[in-house]
Scaffold this motif. Structure first.
Motif, short mmCIF file in Angstrom:
data_model
loop_
_atom_site.label_atom_id
_atom_site.label_comp_id
_atom_site.label_asym_id
_atom_site.label_seq_id
_atom_site.Cartn_x
_atom_site.Cartn_y
_atom_site.Cartn_z
N VAL A 88 -52.67 57.97 -26.05
CA VAL A 88 -53.93 58.53 -25.57
C VAL A 88 -54.09 59.92 -26.17
O VAL A 88 -53.28 60.82 -25.92
N ASP B 144 -59.28 54.19 -19.64
CA ASP B 144 -59.90 53.25 -20.57
C ASP B 144 -58.97 52.07 -20.86
O ASP B 144 -59.41 50.92 -20.91
N TRP B 145 -57.68 52.37 -21.06
CA TRP B 145 -56.70 51.31 -21.31
C TRP B 145 -56.49 50.45 -20.07
O TRP B 145 -56.42 49.22 -20.16
N ARG C 66 -48.90 52.57 -26.31
CA ARG C 66 -50.19 53.02 -26.81
C ARG C 66 -50.29 54.53 -26.61
O ARG C 66 -49.69 55.09 -25.69
N LEU D 173 -48.40 54.22 -21.65
CA LEU D 173 -49.44 55.01 -22.31
C LEU D 173 -48.94 56.43 -22.50
O LEU D 173 -48.82 57.20 -21.54
N ARG E 56 -59.39 48.07 -19.67
CA ARG E 56 -59.33 46.94 -20.61
C ARG E 56 -58.44 45.82 -20.08
O ARG E 56 -58.69 44.64 -20.30
#
Length: 466
Positions: free
Chosen positions: A198, A41-42, A196, A174, A45
Motif C-alpha cells: 500500500v 481498498d484491498w 501486497r 498488506l 476487493r
C-alpha cells in the motif's frame, strides 16, 4: 506504485521515512487516513459485501484498523470492530472518533468471512500477552480469510522472528508504505500468505535493501559466437553427477560454452564438453570467462588441490557446496578476481568461522558481515534467499516455490549464477539474475520436480527476461 516500490526498510528507516513526510507538511492523522483507506481498498476487493471483522489494538496500527473499518462502512460493507484495548495515541483516538459502525467486546462470539488484524504493527518487540494471542487465534479460526495490516501481530519487523512461536497463519499481508525485512525472512514469511504493498508516499531511502525483480537480459549480439557469449569452466570432483547437473543448468542460462573438467568422465549430455587431464593444464585456457567449483568436489586433499587450481584462474569464480567448507582467508589471500559464494544455512556457519565472523544478528546482518570480511558476494540461500555484497548492497528474493526443497537444486543455482558470470555480468547482478532464474524455473516446472527437471526449465525462465 512509485519507482522505488522495491525498497525494503528496517523499522528505524520506516519511522524516519514517515517523519520526513510529516516534516514536509503531512501529519500522523493524514498518513493514517492514506494508509488505512489504501488498505481498505484491498479488503473491499476481497470482502465486498461479506462480513468483515477488524481487530484494533491501542496504537497507531489499531488506528489504521479504525480507518479501514470506517472506509468499508462508508461503502456499504458489513463491518464490525473488536477493540482489544482503547486507543492510546492521539491519531488512533481521532480515527476511533470518526468510526460510526458497530463495535463488539473482545469476548463476543464473532464470526465472519474476512478478519483483519490491526492489533499491533511492525514496532512490536515483545511477545503478545496470553490474552491477546488467544483473541487473535480465535478470530483467525472463526473467519474464512485472514488479512494482516503491515505485519501479523507478534512478528518482529527486522529479523522475521516470531515473538510467539504459535502465531496463526494469514492469507494476505498488506505492507504499509514499504516492504519490511520480515516480509521476506523466515520464519515470519511462511505465515504471511500473499503480499501486497500500500503506497503512502514514502520517498526513496538511499542505501536501503531492495527486492529482487525480474532481470532484463539481452539476446546475444548478431555477430556473437560461443566464446564471446562466455566460456564457463566447471571443475568436477569425486562425485561427478553434481558437476554435470550444474553444467547442464549453466548451458540454459546464457553462457555460450560450458566445459566440465573432470578425471572421472561421467555420463553427460552429448552437447556438454568433457575435458580430462591435468586440471592445471586445462584451466590455462585464456578464453575462460568464469569458473565454477564445488558441486561434487569432495573434501579430501585432492579436492583442496583442485579448489586451489580453480581459484588460481584469474576470472570471476562461483564457489559452492564442498568448496565452501574448504576455503578461508588464506585460500583467497592472493586472489584479485571476484568470488560469489552460495552457502545454505550450515555452510554459512562454516564460512563465518573461517573468516572470523561472530555469527550474531539476523540473516541479513550475518550475510553482510561475511561479505565484508571475505570480500565475496554472498548468496545466503534457502527459503528466504538474500544476496549481500562487500560494499553493503543487499537484495532479498521473493519467496520461491517450496518444491525447491529437493536434492540438487543448489547445484542448479550454482550453475545458473556461474553462467551469468561467464556472460560478463557484474557479480552482484549475476547472483541476482541467477537466483531469479532458478525461482522462475521452479515456478514453470510445477510440483514435485527433480533437480534435472528444474535445470531443463532454466532456458524457459531465461526467455521470460528477454
Amino acid at each position: 506504485m512509485p519507482p522505488h516500490a522495491d525498497q525494503i526498510l528496517t523499522f528505524a528507516q520506516m519511522r524516519a521515512a514517515e517523519q520526513a513526510l510529516i516534516d514536509a507538511g503531512s501529519s500522523v492523522d493524514a498518513l493514517m487516513q492514506i494508509a488505512g483507506r489504501g488498505a481498505a481498498d484491498w479488503v473491499w476487493r476481497i470482502a465486498a459485501q461479506h462480513k468483515v471483522t477488524v481487530l484494533c489494538g491501542p496504537g497507531n496500527n489499531g488506528g489504521d484498523g479504525w480507518v479501514i473499518a470506517e472506509a468499508l462502512r462508508e461503502r456499504g460493507g458489513a463491518v464490525v470492530v473488536v477493540p482489544a484495548a482503547e486507543p492510546r495515541t492521539d491519531a488512533a483516538k481521532a480515527a476511533r472518533a470518526l468510526y460510526q459502525g458497530e463495535v463488539l467486546a473482545p469476548d463476543a462470539a464473532v464470526q465472519g468471512d474476512v478478519f483483519v488484524d490491526c492489533l499491533f504493527g511492525s514496532g512490536l518487540t515483545r511477545p503478545l500477552s496470553a490474552e491477546h494471542l488467544a483473541l487473535l487465534t480465535r478470530l483467525v479460526a472463526s473467519h474464512r480469510l485472514s488479512l494482516a495490516i503491515d505485519l501479523p501481530s507478534g512478528v518482529e519487523a527486522d529479523s522475521g522472528a516470531l515473538l510467539n512461536p504459535d502465531l496463526p497463519a494469514f492469507d494476505l499481508t498488506l505492507a504499509l508504505g514499504a516492504w519490511k525485512r520480515a516480509h521476506m525472512l523466515m520464519p515470519a514469511s511462511a505465515r504471511l500468505g500473499a503480499l501486497r504493498l500500500v503506497d503512502i508516499g514514502v520517498a526513496a531511502v538511499p542505501g536501503t535493501a531492495t527486492l529482487l525483480g525480474r532481470p532484463r537480459i539481452a539476446a546475444p549480439a548478431a555477430e556473437a559466437h560461443k566464446y564471446t557469449r562466455g566460456l564457463l569452466a566447471v571443475v568436477g570432483g569425486a562425485m561427478p553427477g553434481a558437476a554435470v547437473l550444474a553444467a547442464t543448468a549453466a548451458q540454459g542460462a546464457g553462457a555460450g560454452y560450458v566445459k566440465l573438467f573432470t578425471d572421472h568422465g561421467p555420463p553427460a549430455p552429448p552437447d556438454l564438453v568433457i575435458a580430462t587431464g591435468k586440471l592445471s593444464e586445462v584451466l590455462t585456457d585464456l578464453r575462460n570467462r568464469a569458473v565454477l567449483v564445488g558441486p561434487g568436489l569432495g573434501r579430501d586433499a585432492r579436492a583442496r588441490e583442485r579448489l586451489a587450481v580453480a581459484l588460481a584462474d584469474p576470472v570471476p569464480a562461483l564457489v559452492d557446496a564442498d568448496a565452501l567448507l574448504l576455503i578461508g582467508e588464506r585460500t583467497l589471500a592472493d586472489r584479485q578476481a571476484p568470488v560469489v559464494a552460495t552457502p545454505h544455512g550450515g555452510e554459512l556457519v562454516a564460512l563465518e568461522r573461517a573468516f572470523g565472523c561472530d555469527g550474531q544478528g539476523a540473516k541479513p546482518e550475518r550475510a553482510l558481515a561475511l561479505a565484508g570480511a571475505s570480500g565475496m558476494v554472498i548468496v545466503a540461500k534457502g527459503p528466504d534467499t538474500l544476496i549481500a555484497a562487500p560494499d553493503g548492497r543487499l537484495v532479498f528474493a521473493s519467496r520461491a516455490a517450496s518444491w525447491l526443497s529437493v536434492a540438487g537444486t543448489g547445484d542448479v543455482l550454482a550453475g545458473t549464477i556461474a553462467s551469468r558470470l561467464a556472460c560478463g555480468i557484474e557479480p552482484f547482478q549475476a547472483a541476482g539474475e541467477g537466483v531469479w532464474l532458478q525461482a522462475e524455473a521452479a515456478r514453470l516446472a510445477g510440483p514435485a520436480f527433480t533437480a534435472s527437471g528444474l535445470a531443463a526449465r532454466v532456458p524457459d525462465a531465461l526467455a521470460a527476461c528477454l
